[in-house]
Design a protein around this motif. Structure first.
Motif, short mmCIF file in Angstrom:
data_model
loop_
_atom_site.label_atom_id
_atom_site.label_comp_id
_atom_site.label_asym_id
_atom_site.label_seq_id
_atom_site.Cartn_x
_atom_site.Cartn_y
_atom_site.Cartn_z
N GLU A 242 5.44 9.28 -1.48
CA GLU A 242 4.72 8.06 -1.13
C GLU A 242 5.47 6.83 -1.64
OE1 GLU A 242 2.05 7.91 0.74
OE2 GLU A 242 1.73 10.08 0.89
N ARG A 243 5.97 6.90 -2.88
CA ARG A 243 6.74 5.78 -3.42
C ARG A 243 8.07 5.62 -2.67
NH1 ARG A 243 8.46 6.93 -8.17
NH2 ARG A 243 7.56 9.01 -8.37
N ALA B 206 7.74 3.78 0.58
CA ALA B 206 7.62 2.33 0.43
C ALA B 206 8.99 1.65 0.33
CB ALA B 206 6.80 1.99 -0.80
N GLN B 207 10.04 2.43 0.07
CA GLN B 207 11.39 1.87 0.01
C GLN B 207 12.00 1.70 1.41
OE1 GLN B 207 12.51 0.79 -2.99
NE2 GLN B 207 10.48 1.49 -3.62
N GLN C 113 4.57 1.33 -7.21
CA GLN C 113 5.44 1.73 -6.09
C GLN C 113 6.91 1.82 -6.47
OE1 GLN C 113 5.04 -0.50 -2.47
NE2 GLN C 113 3.13 0.50 -1.89
N THR D 292 3.16 -6.34 -4.06
CA THR D 292 3.53 -4.93 -4.14
C THR D 292 2.91 -4.30 -5.39
OG1 THR D 292 5.64 -5.36 -3.05
CG2 THR D 292 5.46 -3.33 -4.34
N SER E 163 9.83 0.50 8.70
CA SER E 163 10.90 1.19 7.98
C SER E 163 12.16 1.26 8.84
CB SER E 163 10.46 2.61 7.63
OG SER E 163 9.39 2.57 6.72
#
Length: 550
Positions: A522-523, A526-527, A53, A49, A550
């Motif tokens: 964007e970050r 990623a979660q 991020q 990763t 997701s």
């Protein structure tokens, strides 16, 4: 020797190797497992990763190319010797990682001058961290090292490490690796010392497992205070010794007559300890002088006419839910409640409510909170109240929760100028029970009295711009609030809270110049897989580019 038998200090990696036989021009490619020394150029960082991020955004990120740390079966977690705080953080990390990895990960003492392989939690010593909640995280091919000057810093570093490991780290069953972390350094500290999440368990009760699950999620994103709203018109949710009717009668139901219940003192203590073990401090809210119908239905002597009210299950605040401000029984009750809650809660604050009391004469309000402040001080705590109570509470050492401009503004500012602190929780942006839009969530979940709030709305505000004239240095931090009159369980709570609570977490943590919706979304995207792996029921907002998985 197989991977499970690898000795400490060596890492076995499966690698596609090109083997060239001397004197032969033909290269033979084979898949072999080799023991290699743990140096960066040999490991690579494929599949790790990116350090960029992380949510909330760190202050400084430096990536070391072609370097990664792979957690192996023979690794351990090391903690500074003689430090209970470092050991607590190490035990948490080890416990977090044992289930998905299947590794033993013993917790060992970090001795002076040692350079162990594995995960290292170092408290104090030579580092560049100066903030009490700051940390430095270094990743080499041999170790992940988190350095901090205080317990909170270690736990914040752990929250970052958790996001740098693969998303499958959130699984509760053994899973195949690799468990890789990108090489580099993160140096980080928060903008504000207070980053809170208010959870209402009064209007509809949420049992202990639900509260624990909520704590797990907020801790991942460096939320360091859980403000637990325990009392309201529709329900009394904490056992108070010698006042059994508060929970027997006052805790029997909730809004609409549903979702009753309460915490025993043992259950509440368990929640407090569970939160603390994850870097979260609980702040209990005991309400008053309004929103107290549940108490007034429990004991007739608390009413001015001596007659108990019928229990209240309405959606809106009870018009009868005000304490009798001249009655000594009122302060006997509050002394017992504040005293017992203070004894069960090691954190610094007791929240005493005070909201929606504008129609109480100012002199009466001031007299009430003067008495309540003395009780809070008597039991060794600092007072925290909603903005409606600002000016009625002593300014020095107090904290005020701001939720809407136009309510008691002058007294909020005056209290701040006199030394009080303010937590910014503007309802239009941080009240998580507000709907995302008119259709989501579907009826009957969610409110809209403060408007609707997309994920971008939850990110698009500045604490210093919410109340004109408020000294910026008086802002203690930020808080998101989740009221439960339209929530019937943890899944609805999570759907409303996440991902918007992550927006508030970033506003409270990252420096103002770092706030940018386009990079944040964007970050945040990623979660998504991480929340899914953790079984958190979050809303896949259309303004966020969620990846597959997701």
């Amino acid at each position: 020797m197989n991977a499970s038998e690898s000795p400490p200090g060596h890492r076995l990696r499966s690698r596609r190797m090109k083997v060239t036989i001397v004197g032969v021009a033909v290269a033979i490619t084979a898949s072999v497992t080799v023991a290699t020394a743990s140096f960066g150029s040999s490991s690579g960082a494929e599949g790790a990763t990116p350090l960029t991020q992380v949510v909330p955004k760190p202050v400084s990120v430096r990536t070391t190319g072609n370097v990664a740390f792979d957690l192996d079966r023979g690794d351990a977690v090391y903690a500074t010797g003689g430090s209970a705080d470092a050991k607590a953080a190490a035990e948490f990390v080890a416990g977090l990682l044992r289930k998905p990895t299947g590794f033993a990960l013993p917790v060992r003492t970090l001795t002076g001058g040692a350079k162990p392989e594995g995960i290292v939690l170092a408290l104090g010593g030579a580092n560049k961290v100066t903030h009490a909640e700051g940390y430095q995280l270094d990743v080499t091919s041999k170790a992940v090292t988190i350095q901090a000057d205080a317990r909170a810093g270690l736990f914040n570093g752990v929250a970052t490490l958790r996001q740098l490991l693969p998303a499958k780290v959130e699984r509760q069953q053994r899973t195949a690796g690799p468990w890789r972390v990108q090489g580099g350094r993160i140096t980080d500290q928060p903008r504000y010392g207070y980053r809170g999440a208010m959870l209402d368990v009064a209007r509809h009760f949420l049992p202990e497992p639900d509260v624990r699950k909520y704590i797990d999620t907020i801790a991942r994103y460096k939320i360091n205070y859980l403000h637990l709203h325990l009392i309201d018109d529709q329900g009394w949710r904490l056992e108070i010794k010698d006042w059994p009717e508060l929970t027997k009668t006052g805790g029997a139901s909730g809004v609409g007559g549903m979702n009753g219940g309460f915490f025993t003192q043992e259950q509440y203590t368990s929640i407090v300890r569970y939160a603390w073990a994850r870097g979260v401090t609980v702040i209990p809210e005991v309400e008053g002088p309004a929103h107290m119908h549940a108490a007034l239905a429990s004991y007739g002597k608390l009413n001015c006419d001596g007659k108990a009210l019928e229990p209240y299950t309405g959606f809106v605040p009870s018009p009868e839910g005000r304490l009798c401000l001249d009655d000594p029984d009122t302060y006997e009750l509050m002394d017992a409640v504040i005293g017992q809650v203070a004894a069960l809660t090691p954190g610094p604050y007791i929240h005493v409510g005070g909201d929606e009391t504008q129609d109480i004469p100012e002199a009466d309000r001031d007299a009430y909170f003067t008495k309540i402040a003395k009780l809070v001080e008597k039991h060794g705590k600092k007072i925290y109240g909603w903005q409606d109570a600002a000016g009625s509470m002593p300014a020095a050492g107090s904290m005020t929760g701001f939720w809407a401009a136009g309510i008691n503004d002058d007294r909020v500012i005056a209290a701040a100028e006199a030394g009080g602190k303010v937590v910014m929780a503007p309802s239009a942006h941080t009240y998580l029970d507000m709907k995302y839009d008119e259709t989501a969530p579907e009826y009957p979940i969610g409110n809209s009295w403060a408007g609707t709030s997309t994920v971008e709305d939850s990110y698009g505000w500045k604490p210093e711009e919410q109340l004109a004239g408020l000294p910026e240095n008086a802002i203690a931090g930020v808080e998101s609030a989740l009221w439960t009159e339209t929530i019937f369980g943890i899944r609805q709570a999570e759907d409303l809270a996440f991902p918007r609570l992550l927006s508030v977490a970033e506003i409270g943590w990252a420096k103002a110049s770092a706030h940018d919706w386009n990079t944040f979304r964007e970050r945040l995207a990623a979660q998504g897989p991480r929340l899914r792996e953790a079984r958190v029921n979050y809303y896949q907002a259309p303004d966020v580019p969620w990846p597959l998985g997701s």
